[in-house]
Motif scaffolding. Structure first.
Motif, PDB file in Angstrom:
ATOM      1  N   UNK A   1       0.843  -1.193   0.000  1.00  0.00           N
ATOM      2  CA  UNK A   1       0.000   0.000   0.000  1.00  0.00           C
ATOM      3  C   UNK A   1       0.880   1.245   0.000  1.00  0.00           C
ATOM      4  N   UNK A   2       0.559   2.193  -0.874  1.00  0.00           N
ATOM      5  CA  UNK A   2       1.257   3.475  -0.868  1.00  0.00           C
ATOM      6  C   UNK A   2       0.653   4.371   0.210  1.00  0.00           C
ATOM      7  N   UNK A   3       1.434   5.304   0.664  1.00  0.00           N
ATOM      8  CA  UNK A   3       1.007   6.171   1.760  1.00  0.00           C
ATOM      9  C   UNK A   3       0.908   7.609   1.253  1.00  0.00           C
ATOM     10  N   UNK A   4      -0.288   8.170   1.271  1.00  0.00           N
ATOM     11  CA  UNK A   4      -0.545   9.525   0.801  1.00  0.00           C
ATOM     12  C   UNK A   4      -0.210  10.508   1.917  1.00  0.00           C
ATOM     13  N   UNK A   5       0.885  11.220   1.769  1.00  0.00           N
ATOM     14  CA  UNK A   5       1.328  12.164   2.789  1.00  0.00           C
ATOM     15  C   UNK A   5       0.979  13.608   2.427  1.00  0.00           C
ATOM     16  N   UNK A   6       0.029  13.784   1.500  1.00  0.00           N
ATOM     17  CA  UNK A   6      -0.411  15.130   1.133  1.00  0.00           C
ATOM     18  C   UNK A   6      -0.901  15.877   2.370  1.00  0.00           C
ATOM     19  N   UNK A   7      -0.463  17.126   2.577  1.00  0.00           N
ATOM     20  CA  UNK A   7      -0.934  17.875   3.746  1.00  0.00           C
ATOM     21  C   UNK A   7      -2.453  18.078   3.696  1.00  0.00           C
ATOM     22  N   UNK A   8      -3.138  17.633   4.737  1.00  0.00           N
ATOM     23  CA  UNK A   8      -4.593  17.735   4.830  1.00  0.00           C
ATOM     24  C   UNK A   8      -4.995  17.275   6.224  1.00  0.00           C
ATOM     25  N   UNK A   9      -6.186  17.630   6.676  1.00  0.00           N
ATOM     26  CA  UNK A   9      -6.669  17.038   7.926  1.00  0.00           C
ATOM     27  C   UNK A   9      -6.843  15.529   7.734  1.00  0.00           C
ATOM     28  N   UNK A  10      -6.197  14.731   8.546  1.00  0.00           N
ATOM     29  CA  UNK A  10      -6.253  13.285   8.355  1.00  0.00           C
ATOM     30  C   UNK A  10      -7.560  12.689   8.861  1.00  0.00           C
ATOM     31  N   UNK A  11      -8.304  13.435   9.633  1.00  0.00           N
ATOM     32  CA  UNK A  11      -9.677  13.049   9.968  1.00  0.00           C
ATOM     33  C   UNK A  11     -10.593  14.072   9.305  1.00  0.00           C
ATOM     34  N   UNK A  12     -11.341  13.670   8.259  1.00  0.00           N
ATOM     35  CA  UNK A  12     -12.151  14.640   7.512  1.00  0.00           C
ATOM     36  C   UNK A  12     -13.464  15.018   8.191  1.00  0.00           C
ATOM     37  N   UNK A  13     -13.745  14.467   9.355  1.00  0.00           N
ATOM     38  CA  UNK A  13     -15.001  14.777  10.032  1.00  0.00           C
ATOM     39  C   UNK A  13     -15.092  16.267  10.325  1.00  0.00           C
ATOM     40  N   UNK A  14     -16.275  16.856  10.165  1.00  0.00           N
ATOM     41  CA  UNK A  14     -16.443  18.270  10.518  1.00  0.00           C
ATOM     42  C   UNK A  14     -16.309  18.469  12.018  1.00  0.00           C
ATOM     43  N   UNK A  15     -16.133  19.708  12.450  1.00  0.00           N
ATOM     44  CA  UNK A  15     -15.986  19.972  13.891  1.00  0.00           C
ATOM     45  C   UNK A  15     -17.200  19.501  14.685  1.00  0.00           C
ATOM     46  N   UNK A  16     -16.983  19.210  15.955  1.00  0.00           N
ATOM     47  CA  UNK A  16     -18.092  18.815  16.829  1.00  0.00           C
ATOM     48  C   UNK A  16     -19.103  19.957  16.905  1.00  0.00           C
TER      49      UNK A  16
END
Length: 289
Positions: A1-16
């Motif tokens: 498996x390749x690992x996508x290290x693109x800068x981004x929030x790694x949890x895409x869930x919206x804020x609480x």
């Protein structure tokens, strides 16, 4: 498996989201127990099955710890959530049946407490499905909540939990209030009741003969719990506890937990609730919005 290290929030869930706790309470407390028994020692290290003294740490659950925790919860008239691996339910049915008989919620905690690994999807899915089957067959329970064994998760596993009807997770450490996961395809995932790592008793009360890690006593644990709870309460969050009968069912640690829960239960501005109750409240607030 390749690992996508693109800068981004790694949890895409919206804020609480903002929502009020029931009855005008200022914060919530979620008392969760992980009933790992021997799976804590054999799930990720199968060779330990031949090391009886090592696995005896986990054997304490069914011999002593579970019963003592149930006594404590009954004495304080509290209900909690017990996350049980399927293997534990099969190996120690009487001890686990006592949890059900006492009226506590049963949550899913894998089958053999294996660390979920994105490189082994079939194994990760099998852990979910075998765990569900064992809890249904042995305890007559279909859980709505899940806590990841060894505390790990990934997008495909969140989708599998959703497909299997799990309504909430309690594994992530990135918030102090519940929120809803966002699956990779944009669909809503389970509600997350995030964990507070300061309330994981394993960090302070468990070691092994081959480990140099120290264990800590009352003067370290109770002030930490009091201060962390007070700050979380002030911010209107949920204090999520990750407790283990093979740790907090030990004599001295039982007394620490008793003293902390007695203090919290005496307050009138705290909602002590199971994971299912917190999830149902979140869902009701979500529907109202």
């Amino acid at each position: 498996m390749t690992h996508d290290l693109t800068p981004r929030p790694l949890n895409p869930a919206p804020p609480a989201p903002d929502f009020a706790w029931p009855g005008g309470k200022k914060s919530a407390v979620f008392i969760g127990f992980d009933v790992d028994a021997e799976t804590a020692w054999i799930g990720n290290t199968p060779a330990n099955v031949n090391r009886m003294v090592t696995t005896s740490h986990g054997g304490y659950d069914a011999r002593v710890g579970i019963a003592k925790i149930l006594d404590l919860m009954a004495d304080l008239s509290l209900k909690g959530t017990f996350f049980i691996p399927g293997w534990t339910a099969e190996a120690h049915p009487a001890a686990c049946e006592a949890i059900v008989a006492a009226g506590h919620e049963i949550g899913h905690h894998g089958y053999l407490h294996k660390l979920p690994d994105r490189d082994r999807l079939d194994e990760a899915y099998d852990e979910i499905d075998r765990g569900l089957a064992a809890l249904k067959a042995r305890l007559g329970v279909v859980p709505v909540g899940y806590r990841a064994p060894s505390g790990e998760n990934f997008p495909e596993l969140l989708a599998h939990l959703t497909a299997r009807g799990l309504r909430y997770s309690s594994s992530f450490r990135d918030d102090i209030r519940p929120y809803r996961h966002l699956l990779a395809d944009g669909r809503p995932g389970p509600v997350e009741i995030p964990v507070n790592y300061a309330f994981d008793d394993w960090n302070f009360g468990m070691t092994a003969r081959t480990s140099p890690r120290s264990i800590f006593g009352r003067d370290m644990i109770l002030p930490l719990w009091r201060d962390e709870f007070a700050a979380t309460h002030d911010w209107g969050g949920v204090t999520t506890m990750v407790l283990h009968p093979q740790v907090s069912g030990r004599p001295m640690r039982w007394h620490i937990l008793r003293d902390f829960l007695t203090e919290v239960a005496a307050r009138e501005d705290v909602w002590i609730a199971t994971g299912a109750e917190i999830t149902a409240h979140y869902e009701a607030c979500e529907a109202a919005r």
